[in-house]
Write a protein that holds these residues in place. Sequence first.
Motif, PDB file in Angstrom:
ATOM      1  N   ILE A  19      -4.838  -5.360  -9.110  1.00 46.10           N
ATOM      2  CA  ILE A  19      -4.376  -6.661  -8.633  1.00 46.10           C
ATOM      3  C   ILE A  19      -5.003  -6.969  -7.277  1.00 46.10           C
ATOM      4  O   ILE A  19      -5.433  -8.105  -7.012  1.00 46.10           O
ATOM      5  CB  ILE A  19      -2.833  -6.683  -8.539  1.00 46.10           C
ATOM      6  CG1 ILE A  19      -2.222  -6.546  -9.927  1.00 46.10           C
ATOM      7  CG2 ILE A  19      -2.354  -7.963  -7.867  1.00 46.10           C
ATOM      8  CD1 ILE A  19      -0.710  -6.430  -9.926  1.00 46.10           C
ATOM      9  N   VAL A  20      -5.079  -5.961  -6.399  1.00 43.72           N
ATOM     10  CA  VAL A  20      -5.706  -6.152  -5.092  1.00 43.72           C
ATOM     11  C   VAL A  20      -7.176  -6.534  -5.248  1.00 43.72           C
ATOM     12  O   VAL A  20      -7.683  -7.418  -4.538  1.00 43.72           O
ATOM     13  CB  VAL A  20      -5.561  -4.874  -4.245  1.00 43.72           C
ATOM     14  CG1 VAL A  20      -6.424  -4.947  -2.997  1.00 43.72           C
ATOM     15  CG2 VAL A  20      -4.112  -4.662  -3.858  1.00 43.72           C
ATOM     16  N   GLU A  21      -7.874  -5.904  -6.177  1.00 46.13           N
ATOM     17  CA  GLU A  21      -9.288  -6.228  -6.389  1.00 46.13           C
ATOM     18  C   GLU A  21      -9.461  -7.652  -6.904  1.00 46.13           C
ATOM     19  O   GLU A  21     -10.418  -8.341  -6.528  1.00 46.13           O
ATOM     20  CB  GLU A  21      -9.898  -5.227  -7.368  1.00 46.13           C
ATOM     21  CG  GLU A  21      -9.993  -3.812  -6.811  1.00 46.13           C
ATOM     22  CD  GLU A  21     -10.505  -2.834  -7.835  1.00 46.13           C
ATOM     23  OE1 GLU A  21     -10.747  -3.258  -8.986  1.00 46.13           O
ATOM     24  OE2 GLU A  21     -10.650  -1.640  -7.491  1.00 46.13           O
TER      25      GLU A  21
ATOM     26  N   LYS B  24      -0.213   5.370 -12.997  1.00 42.37           N
ATOM     27  CA  LYS B  24      -0.396   4.041 -13.581  1.00 42.37           C
ATOM     28  C   LYS B  24       0.017   2.940 -12.609  1.00 42.37           C
ATOM     29  O   LYS B  24      -0.599   1.869 -12.579  1.00 42.37           O
ATOM     30  CB  LYS B  24       0.406   3.929 -14.875  1.00 42.37           C
ATOM     31  CG  LYS B  24      -0.072   4.865 -15.981  1.00 42.37           C
ATOM     32  CD  LYS B  24       0.752   4.676 -17.252  1.00 42.37           C
ATOM     33  CE  LYS B  24       0.252   5.597 -18.364  1.00 42.37           C
ATOM     34  NZ  LYS B  24       1.054   5.434 -19.620  1.00 42.37           N
ATOM     35  N   VAL B  25       1.057   3.206 -11.837  1.00 37.75           N
ATOM     36  CA  VAL B  25       1.499   2.206 -10.863  1.00 37.75           C
ATOM     37  C   VAL B  25       0.391   1.923  -9.856  1.00 37.75           C
ATOM     38  O   VAL B  25       0.093   0.767  -9.528  1.00 37.75           O
ATOM     39  CB  VAL B  25       2.774   2.692 -10.142  1.00 37.75           C
ATOM     40  CG1 VAL B  25       3.180   1.704  -9.049  1.00 37.75           C
ATOM     41  CG2 VAL B  25       3.912   2.875 -11.134  1.00 37.75           C
TER      42      VAL B  25
ATOM     43  N   GLY C  80       0.802  -1.214   0.000  1.00 35.98           N
ATOM     44  CA  GLY C  80       0.000   0.000   0.000  1.00 35.98           C
ATOM     45  C   GLY C  80       0.832   1.259   0.000  1.00 35.98           C
ATOM     46  O   GLY C  80       0.458   2.263  -0.619  1.00 35.98           O
ATOM     47  N   GLY C  81       1.990   1.242   0.679  1.00 30.95           N
ATOM     48  CA  GLY C  81       2.858   2.412   0.685  1.00 30.95           C
ATOM     49  C   GLY C  81       3.425   2.710  -0.695  1.00 30.95           C
ATOM     50  O   GLY C  81       3.452   3.873  -1.130  1.00 30.95           O
ATOM     51  N   ILE C  82       3.863   1.685  -1.410  1.00 31.40           N
ATOM     52  CA  ILE C  82       4.392   1.887  -2.771  1.00 31.40           C
ATOM     53  C   ILE C  82       3.291   2.381  -3.699  1.00 31.40           C
ATOM     54  O   ILE C  82       3.493   3.308  -4.493  1.00 31.40           O
ATOM     55  CB  ILE C  82       5.007   0.578  -3.288  1.00 31.40           C
ATOM     56  CG1 ILE C  82       6.236   0.200  -2.455  1.00 31.40           C
ATOM     57  CG2 ILE C  82       5.382   0.698  -4.756  1.00 31.40           C
ATOM     58  CD1 ILE C  82       6.819  -1.149  -2.798  1.00 31.40           C
ATOM     59  N   SER C  83       2.116   1.764  -3.613  1.00 37.04           N
ATOM     60  CA  SER C  83       1.010   2.152  -4.486  1.00 37.04           C
ATOM     61  C   SER C  83       0.585   3.591  -4.243  1.00 37.04           C
ATOM     62  O   SER C  83       0.373   4.363  -5.182  1.00 37.04           O
ATOM     63  CB  SER C  83      -0.171   1.201  -4.279  1.00 37.04           C
ATOM     64  OG  SER C  83      -1.280   1.598  -5.055  1.00 37.04           O
ATOM     65  N   GLY C  84       0.437   3.984  -2.974  1.00 39.03           N
ATOM     66  CA  GLY C  84      -0.012   5.334  -2.679  1.00 39.03           C
ATOM     67  C   GLY C  84       1.035   6.395  -2.956  1.00 39.03           C
ATOM     68  O   GLY C  84       0.695   7.529  -3.325  1.00 39.03           O
TER      69      GLY C  84
END
Length: 333
Positions: free
Chosen positions: A170-172, A162-163, A153-157
Amino acid sequence: MLRKKDIKSTVEAGQGKQYGINDSISADEFQVLGTDTKNMESIVRPSISFGRDAFNRIKKSKVAVLCIVILLVLILGAIFVPIFSQFNYSDQNVAYANQPMFFKDPVTGGIHLFGTDELGRDIFVRIWYGARVSLTVAVAVALIDCFVGVIYGGISGYFGGKVDNVMMRIVEIISGIPYLIIVILLMTVLDRGIGTIIVAYSLTGWTGMARLVRGQVVSLSQQEFVIAAKSMGAKPSRIIGLHLVPNVLSVIIVNITLDIPNVIFTEAFLSMLGLGIAPPQSSWGIMANSGIQVFQNYPSQLVIPALFICVTMLSFNLLGDQLRDAFDPKLRR
């Protein structure tokens, strides 16, 4: 300098005459106070950190203290009762099966505090061994979910764009896979046991933590301290690890305390379905499943494990609510 008598400025109604400023003031009406060099730099109120302030509020909450005491008793009992008890959780003696509470064993002379089950095994020891299994699974799964979810979650946020879109899709997809299907598939490949339950739950359980951390990081990524760290050339890993994650640590701790009872209930549910640990090992779910079969004749065999499950889940939930109130500055009184 301070005047001995108060200088009052008043305006008479209807006349507009002002007194005080134009009056002649003599030097005798003042006295020199000087500078209090001893106390001018003293700290009137001691500085309290955020964690210390939250800890003080938790200590004042009777509900939080009671929940902590209950959980400590459960943890200590799960560790030491199976070790020092004269009965073993797997010892069978069918001749003394389904005995009531406080039954004295004619062979060993010991007392079965919670009686015996259908195979003559001591329920008291099996309850505490089941607590060891349930708490081990719950804590291990919670820590794994926290570790994976915080990093993901830290990398995504932080990167967004696009990332963020790809990682959240993928989480969904992972969240849409039924958990029981994963458990059943793993049970056909792996041996039944604590490790299999931990792996099965951890494969999908981290998605909730990832979404939570991602939302918190998105709201903090545009703050001044993050922009300052970027302008100073800090790497993304340093910004996420040293600046963003510590600021969402309170939310992570609260989510862990609320996630543990869900894992305990899931483990008990799987054990009741026969998908948990393998006999003769004990867990609260296995004991509840055995108690259902003899509930009409021996209700205590179902009530006791159910009571331990309810008390444990309630303690974690109430503690999580109190931690949320302690860590959330908007809820401070």
